[in-house]
Design an enzyme around this catalytic site. Structure first.
Site, PDB file in Angstrom:
ATOM      1  N   LYS A  85       5.886   5.924   7.634  1.00  0.00           N
ATOM      2  CA  LYS A  85       5.305   5.062   8.664  1.00  0.00           C
ATOM      3  C   LYS A  85       6.392   4.537   9.602  1.00  0.00           C
ATOM      4  O   LYS A  85       7.463   4.128   9.150  1.00  0.00           O
ATOM      5  CB  LYS A  85       4.584   3.872   8.025  1.00  0.00           C
ATOM      6  CG  LYS A  85       3.393   4.261   7.164  1.00  0.00           C
ATOM      7  CD  LYS A  85       2.771   3.052   6.489  1.00  0.00           C
ATOM      8  CE  LYS A  85       1.573   3.451   5.634  1.00  0.00           C
ATOM      9  NZ  LYS A  85       0.988   2.274   4.922  1.00  0.00           N
ATOM     10  N   HIS A 127       0.814  -1.206   0.000  1.00  0.00           N
ATOM     11  CA  HIS A 127       0.000   0.000   0.000  1.00  0.00           C
ATOM     12  C   HIS A 127       0.856   1.269   0.000  1.00  0.00           C
ATOM     13  O   HIS A 127       1.954   1.284   0.542  1.00  0.00           O
ATOM     14  CB  HIS A 127      -0.899   0.026   1.242  1.00  0.00           C
ATOM     15  CG  HIS A 127      -1.807  -1.147   1.345  1.00  0.00           C
ATOM     16  ND1 HIS A 127      -2.281  -1.614   2.541  1.00  0.00           N
ATOM     17  CD2 HIS A 127      -2.324  -1.972   0.392  1.00  0.00           C
ATOM     18  CE1 HIS A 127      -3.063  -2.670   2.340  1.00  0.00           C
ATOM     19  NE2 HIS A 127      -3.102  -2.909   1.037  1.00  0.00           N
ATOM     20  N   TYR A 131       1.327   1.293  13.905  1.00  0.00           N
ATOM     21  CA  TYR A 131       2.202   2.189  13.153  1.00  0.00           C
ATOM     22  C   TYR A 131       1.722   3.630  13.228  1.00  0.00           C
ATOM     23  O   TYR A 131       0.529   3.913  13.254  1.00  0.00           O
ATOM     24  CB  TYR A 131       2.387   1.737  11.705  1.00  0.00           C
ATOM     25  CG  TYR A 131       1.156   1.511  10.876  1.00  0.00           C
ATOM     26  CD1 TYR A 131       0.723   2.451   9.947  1.00  0.00           C
ATOM     27  CD2 TYR A 131       0.435   0.322  10.980  1.00  0.00           C
ATOM     28  CE1 TYR A 131      -0.385   2.227   9.152  1.00  0.00           C
ATOM     29  CE2 TYR A 131      -0.680   0.083  10.196  1.00  0.00           C
ATOM     30  CZ  TYR A 131      -1.088   1.042   9.287  1.00  0.00           C
ATOM     31  OH  TYR A 131      -2.197   0.812   8.519  1.00  0.00           O
ATOM     32  N   ASP A 179      -6.102  -6.088  -2.720  1.00  0.00           N
ATOM     33  CA  ASP A 179      -4.700  -6.469  -2.875  1.00  0.00           C
ATOM     34  C   ASP A 179      -4.515  -7.557  -3.930  1.00  0.00           C
ATOM     35  O   ASP A 179      -3.498  -7.595  -4.617  1.00  0.00           O
ATOM     36  CB  ASP A 179      -4.133  -6.933  -1.535  1.00  0.00           C
ATOM     37  CG  ASP A 179      -3.998  -5.790  -0.534  1.00  0.00           C
ATOM     38  OD1 ASP A 179      -4.024  -4.624  -0.966  1.00  0.00           O
ATOM     39  OD2 ASP A 179      -3.865  -6.072   0.669  1.00  0.00           O
TER      40      ASP A 179
END
Length: 202
Positions: A70, A61, A130, A166
């Site tokens: 991140k 992603h 995250y 995905d």
């Protein structure tokens, strides 16, 4: 804490200092001044939490425009975490790095803006946290095929559990440059000589 850089620009593994005894342990998962001293952006605007079972693969992603950096770590379980440099003009465009992150050692991975990110769960379950340098923008949401042969990620699982999104993600070569981030140097891009790079911490 200590921070180790990888051959992929600005991608870093962080090992927080733990204070442990027979009662358990204590550590800082985030300290603005300490992380800023390691050139990790202090401006974090969103925290996310993800729970997954064994075999789940989430990714790859990214967000464009409004890319997200991140800081990823595992609160419970173990994952194989992957970052792919998709910045047009980067000398490592198309290269990837993979790291094992677990609650056993609490290592963290800082993934800078301009990278695609994903992970697969190799324990029975995993709780992944995250921090993000940019908030989520639905209109900027994008993804890259987890099994893109040009990138050549060596995942530790063969038949992952995927979302429909995905499963249908495009290969890097099929994504318009207009839908990809750019490297600051803005030099000519290409996959030649850089794809499939593997970096794992010892």
């Amino acid at each position: 804490m200590t921070a180790t850089t990888s051959p992929l620009t600005d991608l870093k593994i962080i090992v927080p200092k733990q204070f442990a005894d027979d009662r358990g342990f204590f550590l800082e998962t985030w300290n603005r001044a300490a992380y800023e001293s390691q050139d990790i952006p202090a401006h974090m605007v969103q925290d996310n939490l993800s729970w997954s079972r064994r075999g789940v693969l989430r990714g790859l992603h990214y967000q464009w425009p409004n890319p997200q950096g991140k800081l990823v770590y595992v609160l419970s379980g173990e994952i194989f975490d992957v970052a792919v440099d998709i910045r047009v003009g980067s000398p490592t465009f198309g290269a990837w790095a993979g790291f094992t992150l677990s609650s056993a050692d609490m290592r963290q991975l800082y993934i800078p803006p301009g990278y695609a990110h994903g992970f697969c769960v190799v324990s029975e379950e995993a709780l992944v946290a995250y921090k993000c340098t940019e908030r989520y923008h639905a209109e900027c949401d994008a993804n890259l095929a987890w099994d893109d042969p040009d990138v050549g990620i060596e995942w530790p699982i063969d038949s992952p559990i995927l979302s429909d999104k995905d499963r249908l993600a495009p290969r890097l070569r099929d994504i318009s440059e207009a839908r990809l981030p750019r490297d600051h140097a803005d030099s000519p891009a290409g996959l030649n000589g850089s794809h499939g790079r593997v970096v794992r911490p010892r």
